[in-house]
Write a protein that holds these residues in place. Sequence first.
Motif, short mmCIF file in Angstrom:
data_model
loop_
_atom_site.label_atom_id
_atom_site.label_comp_id
_atom_site.label_asym_id
_atom_site.label_seq_id
_atom_site.Cartn_x
_atom_site.Cartn_y
_atom_site.Cartn_z
N ARG A 416 0.82 -1.21 0.00
CA ARG A 416 0.00 0.00 0.00
C ARG A 416 0.86 1.26 0.00
O ARG A 416 0.56 2.25 -0.68
CB ARG A 416 -0.94 -0.02 1.20
N LEU A 417 1.97 1.20 0.74
CA LEU A 417 2.87 2.35 0.77
C LEU A 417 3.48 2.58 -0.62
O LEU A 417 3.52 3.72 -1.11
CB LEU A 417 3.98 2.12 1.80
N ALA A 418 3.94 1.50 -1.25
CA ALA A 418 4.52 1.63 -2.58
C ALA A 418 3.49 2.15 -3.58
O ALA A 418 3.81 2.96 -4.46
CB ALA A 418 5.08 0.29 -3.04
N GLY A 422 3.78 5.42 -5.73
CA GLY A 422 3.81 5.24 -7.17
C GLY A 422 2.84 6.14 -7.92
O GLY A 422 3.21 6.76 -8.92
N VAL A 423 1.58 6.22 -7.46
CA VAL A 423 0.61 7.04 -8.20
C VAL A 423 0.97 8.51 -8.14
O VAL A 423 0.72 9.26 -9.10
CB VAL A 423 -0.82 6.81 -7.67
N ARG A 424 1.58 8.94 -7.06
CA ARG A 424 1.96 10.35 -6.95
C ARG A 424 3.17 10.66 -7.82
O ARG A 424 3.24 11.74 -8.44
CB ARG A 424 2.22 10.71 -5.49
N VAL A 425 4.11 9.71 -7.91
CA VAL A 425 5.26 9.91 -8.79
C VAL A 425 4.83 9.91 -10.25
O VAL A 425 5.29 10.72 -11.06
CB VAL A 425 6.33 8.83 -8.53
N LEU A 426 3.92 8.99 -10.62
CA LEU A 426 3.46 8.91 -12.00
C LEU A 426 2.81 10.21 -12.46
O LEU A 426 2.92 10.60 -13.62
CB LEU A 426 2.48 7.74 -12.17
N ARG A 452 -2.98 9.72 -17.27
CA ARG A 452 -2.40 10.20 -16.02
C ARG A 452 -3.26 9.73 -14.85
O ARG A 452 -4.47 9.95 -14.83
CB ARG A 452 -2.33 11.72 -16.03
N PRO A 453 -2.66 9.04 -13.86
CA PRO A 453 -3.48 8.48 -12.77
C PRO A 453 -3.98 9.58 -11.84
O PRO A 453 -3.41 10.67 -11.78
CB PRO A 453 -2.49 7.56 -12.05
N PRO A 454 -5.07 9.30 -11.11
CA PRO A 454 -5.51 10.25 -10.08
C PRO A 454 -4.47 10.33 -8.97
O PRO A 454 -3.55 9.51 -8.90
CB PRO A 454 -6.82 9.64 -9.59
#
Length: 473
Positions: A416-418, A422-426, A452-454
Amino acid sequence: MTAAQPSFKARAEAALADRTLKLAIDRTTGNAERKRAAALAAFPEFEAARARGKAIKDHVIAHLDHYLEMFARNATASGAQVHWAADDAEARAIVTRICLDAKAKIVTRAKSMLGEEIGLPHALADAGIERVETDLAEHIIQLAGEHPSHIIWPAMHRTREQVADLFREGHNPPPEAEDPATMVQSARRVLREKFLGADIGISGANFLVADTGATCTVTNEGNAELTTTPPRIHIVTAGIEKIVPSTAHAMALLRLLVRSATGGELTQYTTFHCGPRRPGDADGPEEMHIVLVDNGRTKMLADEFREMLRCIRCGACMNHCVVYRQIGGHAYGGTYPGPMGSVLTPVLDGLAGSRDLPHACTMNGRCQEVCPVGIPLPTLLRAWRSRGWREGLEPGAVRAGLGLWARLARRPALYRLASRIGVRVLRLFGRGGWIGSLPLAGGWTGYRDLPRPPGRTFMEQYRADQARKEVRK
């Protein structure tokens, strides 16, 4: 020694860059998809017919030895000579020996993917025998010096404009115009002389009928009839899985084959050949030879790919495959392209040299959905992926990446941490709602953009949604 074939990825990359190829594929597969949909809409019994077709093929596969013996016995009684070939080399040797014993100079051939599978065109050339492809599409690719790119429309990768160029160079005299009717007349003029002058005609078989010993060919041009009737000798090459118990079973499968392949109810020519010419017959060959080819099929009976033996070679899986419709058939590199080819090529050529093919699939399940005999193609492709993993054929980077993912997946808190990171870096790589390039993902973003992810993971969004529902209460 022949030069090594480019890798699948290299072939796919070249196909993706070919805009003319994409135009040709879209024209043909789009038309096929629409015609199939219309044919099924007018055939409400399709699902019942599909269930019956699946049951017929499963029954034959379970009793393959019984029906093959019955077919061989009845074909022999009708005057045909039956030959058994364990592999492609033996099949080539049998056919070329028949041709050489007959001192054949010209051989006409009606389209047969089994002939391509066993390498028959090269074998005939090596024996000094002129081979004439009589199917219009096969005639086109013979002029182009190419292999079929589709099992129903071998030249579907060629546009009408490209065919006109080939006919101007290969026909003497060349066609007077580039419209389809004029070009067909030109091909007919060229081929008619070959039909009448051939020493031997070679065909495939859509079905082998056990209780009569007959072989069945299905075409829309009549070229199979002109290939099998005027020459002195008729040779049939067929895979052992083409067997059906009776003519009634063949007709039941034909209802599925034609609708799935071309969107028709029945082809223009459905012909059953039962032995050579008899006394009193107006025409027909003096000799008929039937070469029954195993080439890995018996081995499939005993493993997880057994269901692939149901295939009736309609091509529907290709016409609806999102990958095939982007890269065409030649990119697959084997005799059989598309989803069914991605299952069969590792059987025929070995998994080590074709491991990329089972991975060239999005697993969307469309191929299984349209298969007229319900072959679970995605399941079979996953089986090849699993076998490739067990045999250590996956690249080290892939194994390391999946190993890292597995370690994370077994640790929910860390996973969950990863995911949150990950979504914030993407999002940092997004421009205008899309990600056009991404480190370590160039193989994907080189040809398509990622949305682009939420800013939150799925679980974060789910919990927020549940919290809103609780507030409303």
